[in-house]
Design a protein around this motif. Structure first.
Motif, PDB file in Angstrom:
ATOM      1  N   SER A  22      48.566  37.484  45.523  1.00  0.00           N
ATOM      2  CA  SER A  22      47.816  37.205  46.740  1.00  0.00           C
ATOM      3  C   SER A  22      46.682  38.202  46.947  1.00  0.00           C
ATOM      4  CB  SER A  22      48.754  37.233  47.952  1.00  0.00           C
ATOM      5  OG  SER A  22      49.397  38.493  48.055  1.00  0.00           O
ATOM      6  N   VAL A  23      46.898  39.460  46.532  1.00  0.00           N
ATOM      7  CA  VAL A  23      45.871  40.480  46.736  1.00  0.00           C
ATOM      8  C   VAL A  23      44.622  40.149  45.934  1.00  0.00           C
ATOM      9  CG1 VAL A  23      45.283  42.907  46.422  1.00  0.00           C
ATOM     10  CG2 VAL A  23      47.555  42.277  47.252  1.00  0.00           C
ATOM     11  N   ILE A  24      44.784  39.821  44.658  1.00  0.00           N
ATOM     12  CA  ILE A  24      43.605  39.531  43.842  1.00  0.00           C
ATOM     13  C   ILE A  24      42.980  38.204  44.261  1.00  0.00           C
ATOM     14  CG2 ILE A  24      44.747  38.350  41.925  1.00  0.00           C
ATOM     15  CD1 ILE A  24      42.870  39.917  40.069  1.00  0.00           C
ATOM     16  N   THR A  25      43.798  37.272  44.728  1.00  0.00           N
ATOM     17  CA  THR A  25      43.241  36.020  45.232  1.00  0.00           C
ATOM     18  C   THR A  25      42.314  36.285  46.408  1.00  0.00           C
ATOM     19  OG1 THR A  25      45.175  34.760  44.513  1.00  0.00           O
ATOM     20  CG2 THR A  25      43.800  33.768  46.218  1.00  0.00           C
ATOM     21  N   GLN A  26      42.724  37.192  47.288  1.00  0.00           N
ATOM     22  CA  GLN A  26      41.873  37.551  48.408  1.00  0.00           C
ATOM     23  C   GLN A  26      40.580  38.194  47.941  1.00  0.00           C
ATOM     24  OE1 GLN A  26      44.304  40.022  50.897  1.00  0.00           O
ATOM     25  NE2 GLN A  26      45.800  38.397  51.284  1.00  0.00           N
ATOM     26  N   GLU A  27      40.665  38.998  46.876  1.00  0.00           N
ATOM     27  CA  GLU A  27      39.464  39.643  46.344  1.00  0.00           C
ATOM     28  C   GLU A  27      38.506  38.607  45.777  1.00  0.00           C
ATOM     29  OE1 GLU A  27      40.311  42.788  43.672  1.00  0.00           O
ATOM     30  OE2 GLU A  27      41.472  43.937  45.128  1.00  0.00           O
ATOM     31  N   VAL A  28      39.047  37.574  45.137  1.00  0.00           N
ATOM     32  CA  VAL A  28      38.199  36.491  44.638  1.00  0.00           C
ATOM     33  C   VAL A  28      37.485  35.822  45.802  1.00  0.00           C
ATOM     34  CG1 VAL A  28      38.173  34.257  43.486  1.00  0.00           C
ATOM     35  CG2 VAL A  28      39.611  36.080  42.592  1.00  0.00           C
ATOM     36  N   GLU A  29      38.233  35.552  46.867  1.00  0.00           N
ATOM     37  CA  GLU A  29      37.643  34.888  48.020  1.00  0.00           C
ATOM     38  C   GLU A  29      36.542  35.737  48.639  1.00  0.00           C
ATOM     39  OE1 GLU A  29      41.145  34.324  50.313  1.00  0.00           O
ATOM     40  OE2 GLU A  29      41.626  32.389  49.402  1.00  0.00           O
ATOM     41  N   GLU A 256      35.937  45.546  36.768  1.00  0.00           N
ATOM     42  CA  GLU A 256      36.926  46.617  36.651  1.00  0.00           C
ATOM     43  C   GLU A 256      37.736  46.823  37.924  1.00  0.00           C
ATOM     44  OE1 GLU A 256      37.130  51.354  35.397  1.00  0.00           O
ATOM     45  OE2 GLU A 256      35.359  50.128  34.912  1.00  0.00           O
ATOM     46  N   GLU A 257      37.074  46.786  39.068  1.00  0.00           N
ATOM     47  CA  GLU A 257      37.777  47.044  40.320  1.00  0.00           C
ATOM     48  C   GLU A 257      38.736  45.926  40.700  1.00  0.00           C
ATOM     49  OE1 GLU A 257      33.439  45.905  41.233  1.00  0.00           O
ATOM     50  OE2 GLU A 257      34.560  47.112  39.794  1.00  0.00           O
ATOM     51  N   SER A 258      38.676  44.800  39.985  1.00  0.00           N
ATOM     52  CA  SER A 258      39.591  43.697  40.296  1.00  0.00           C
ATOM     53  C   SER A 258      40.908  43.785  39.532  1.00  0.00           C
ATOM     54  CB  SER A 258      38.920  42.350  39.972  1.00  0.00           C
ATOM     55  OG  SER A 258      38.887  42.128  38.566  1.00  0.00           O
ATOM     56  N   ILE A 259      41.028  44.671  38.559  1.00  0.00           N
ATOM     57  CA  ILE A 259      42.204  44.725  37.687  1.00  0.00           C
ATOM     58  C   ILE A 259      43.452  45.109  38.485  1.00  0.00           C
ATOM     59  CG2 ILE A 259      43.268  45.805  35.676  1.00  0.00           C
ATOM     60  CD1 ILE A 259      40.445  46.374  34.631  1.00  0.00           C
ATOM     61  N   LYS A 260      44.507  44.335  38.306  1.00  0.00           N
ATOM     62  CA  LYS A 260      45.824  44.641  38.851  1.00  0.00           C
ATOM     63  C   LYS A 260      46.837  44.600  37.699  1.00  0.00           C
ATOM     64  CE  LYS A 260      44.262  44.509  43.115  1.00  0.00           C
ATOM     65  NZ  LYS A 260      44.137  45.743  43.938  1.00  0.00           N
ATOM     66  N   ILE A 261      47.731  45.574  37.645  1.00  0.00           N
ATOM     67  CA  ILE A 261      48.746  45.637  36.592  1.00  0.00           C
ATOM     68  C   ILE A 261      50.123  45.502  37.230  1.00  0.00           C
ATOM     69  CG2 ILE A 261      49.738  46.986  34.717  1.00  0.00           C
ATOM     70  CD1 ILE A 261      46.856  46.076  34.220  1.00  0.00           C
ATOM     71  N   ALA A 294      48.442  41.849  33.138  1.00  0.00           N
ATOM     72  CA  ALA A 294      47.152  42.361  33.589  1.00  0.00           C
ATOM     73  C   ALA A 294      46.395  41.191  34.208  1.00  0.00           C
ATOM     74  CB  ALA A 294      46.369  42.952  32.432  1.00  0.00           C
ATOM     75  N   VAL A 295      46.076  41.291  35.481  1.00  0.00           N
ATOM     76  CA  VAL A 295      45.410  40.218  36.222  1.00  0.00           C
ATOM     77  C   VAL A 295      44.034  40.724  36.638  1.00  0.00           C
ATOM     78  CG1 VAL A 295      45.632  38.582  38.123  1.00  0.00           C
ATOM     79  CG2 VAL A 295      47.685  39.602  37.109  1.00  0.00           C
ATOM     80  N   TYR A 296      43.005  39.935  36.382  1.00  0.00           N
ATOM     81  CA  TYR A 296      41.653  40.410  36.690  1.00  0.00           C
ATOM     82  C   TYR A 296      40.694  39.246  36.848  1.00  0.00           C
ATOM     83  CZ  TYR A 296      41.288  39.719  31.607  1.00  0.00           C
ATOM     84  OH  TYR A 296      41.335  39.196  30.332  1.00  0.00           O
ATOM     85  N   ILE A 297      39.565  39.530  37.516  1.00  0.00           N
ATOM     86  CA  ILE A 297      38.474  38.567  37.622  1.00  0.00           C
ATOM     87  C   ILE A 297      37.562  38.751  36.422  1.00  0.00           C
ATOM     88  CG2 ILE A 297      36.528  37.771  39.021  1.00  0.00           C
ATOM     89  CD1 ILE A 297      37.934  39.011  41.445  1.00  0.00           C
ATOM     90  N   ILE A 298      37.245  37.662  35.749  1.00  0.00           N
ATOM     91  CA  ILE A 298      36.385  37.724  34.573  1.00  0.00           C
ATOM     92  C   ILE A 298      34.942  37.968  34.997  1.00  0.00           C
ATOM     93  CG2 ILE A 298      35.488  36.415  32.602  1.00  0.00           C
ATOM     94  CD1 ILE A 298      38.120  34.889  32.558  1.00  0.00           C
ATOM     95  N   LYS A 299      34.332  38.922  34.338  1.00  0.00           N
ATOM     96  CA  LYS A 299      32.915  39.216  34.615  1.00  0.00           C
ATOM     97  C   LYS A 299      32.043  38.129  34.009  1.00  0.00           C
ATOM     98  CE  LYS A 299      31.600  43.501  34.460  1.00  0.00           C
ATOM     99  NZ  LYS A 299      31.170  44.850  33.996  1.00  0.00           N
TER     100      LYS A 299
END
Length: 304
Positions: A22-29, A256-261, A294-299
């Motif tokens: 949910s955290v990274i989903t919010q960052e995408v939004e 880089e700042e979107s990476i969650k492990i 490793a979960v991240y937004i693709i650049k």
């Protein structure tokens, strides 16, 4: 309208529920983009094999004749590494068409070196180059498979070809079958194929690029090995025989700042990202059997 695309790269026996993203989903939004893409690279930390069945699936078409010696040497070197892990292993070769004679083996820690040297030359000529269907049909239809595959043994499949896989079976379908057929044991895949930046002289032809084999290897956290390189010297370093690992090589370039492990679905901040090699280095080595994600937004290209 916000659109979120998620790809799942599920590696080497991924079971159970996924982590809470949910955290990274919010960052995408928060990016405000309509086409932000989240990617997950994951693997199961390997345990030391007590038993292992190693099957080499070899393209024996005419263009592969000059690779046989390298295959023999590579598998013999791999056997030395197997002996450092366990004495309880089977090794065999099949061709990727199942044209007779299609099987060479079963070899073990007592087999003489000459058996490995002769094995590729003992297989029949291959004209279909269909590694996925060869493994499927061998497992389900051929009598040698019943003796070779042991229910309690981990599995290592080594695909060797200088052309694309020709069966027509989609990679994700084949990987799903591998997980189902060999459930309950560890699985690993190595692809020794023509890669896009190969040292081979014939990479201008797309038919020579082993993309499907490479995509299958990515499910197991690794890149394909160039068939025209000196791969036999480091074959074992591309398998779970190397033991537990403490890094995640990312498939795509991340923001880089979107990476969650996550380790076993719990987020950790005990890691650092190395941009030069596009790899996340973990501060502690996860325990065998742990799920690392490793979960991240693709650049996007314009962001690079």
């Amino acid at each position: 309208m916000f659109i979120k695309k998620i790809k799942f790269l599920l590696l080497a026996g991924l079971f159970g529920c996924a982590a809470d993203y949910s955290v990274i989903t919010q960052e995408v939004e928060m990016t405000g983009k309509s086409e932000a893409e989240v990617h997950i690279d994951s693997f199961i930390q390997a345990s030391k094999p007590e038993q292992i069945d190693v099957l080499v699936l070899l393209d024996t078409s005419c263009s592969m004749n000059d690779n046989y010696s390298q295959v023999s040497t590579g598998v013999e070197l791999l056997r030395n590494d197997l002996n450092n892990v366990t004495n309880d292993y089977n090794i065999a070769f099949i061709n990727t068409s199942l044209i007779e004679p299609y099987f060479a083996g079963i070899f073990d820690n007592n087999s003489p070196t000459i058996d490995f040297i002769m094995a590729p030359w003992s297989l029949g000529w291959d004209h279909t180059e269909a590694g996925f269907s060869a493994l499927y049909n061998f497992t389900n239809s051929m009598p040698e498979a019943t003796e070779f595959f042991r229910k309690t043994a981990d599995k290592l499949f080594i695909f060797v070809s200088d052309e694309e896989e020709q069966s027509g079976i989609p990679v994700e379908v084949f990987e799903d079958w591998l997980k189902t057929e060999f459930r309950g044991v560890q699985r690993d895949v190595v692809a020794i194929v023509t890669v896009p930046d190969s040292e081979c002289e014939y990479t201008d032809y797309n038919a020579n690029i082993g993309q499907k084999y490479a995509d299958l290897a990515r499910y197991y956290g690794k890149d394909a090995i160039d068939i025209c390189s000196n791969w036999e010297l480091w074959l074992s370093n591309s398998t779970f025989l190397i033991g537990p690992i403490d890094y995640v090589k990312l498939t795509y370039t991340p923001i880089e700042e979107s990476i969650k492990i996550y380790i076993d679905r719990f987020e950790t901040d005990r890691w650092e990202y190395d941009e030069q090699i596009n790899t996340v280095q973990l501060f502690e080595r996860p325990q065998p059997g742990s799920l690392i994600e490793a979960v991240y937004i693709i650049k996007t290209p314009e962001e690079k």
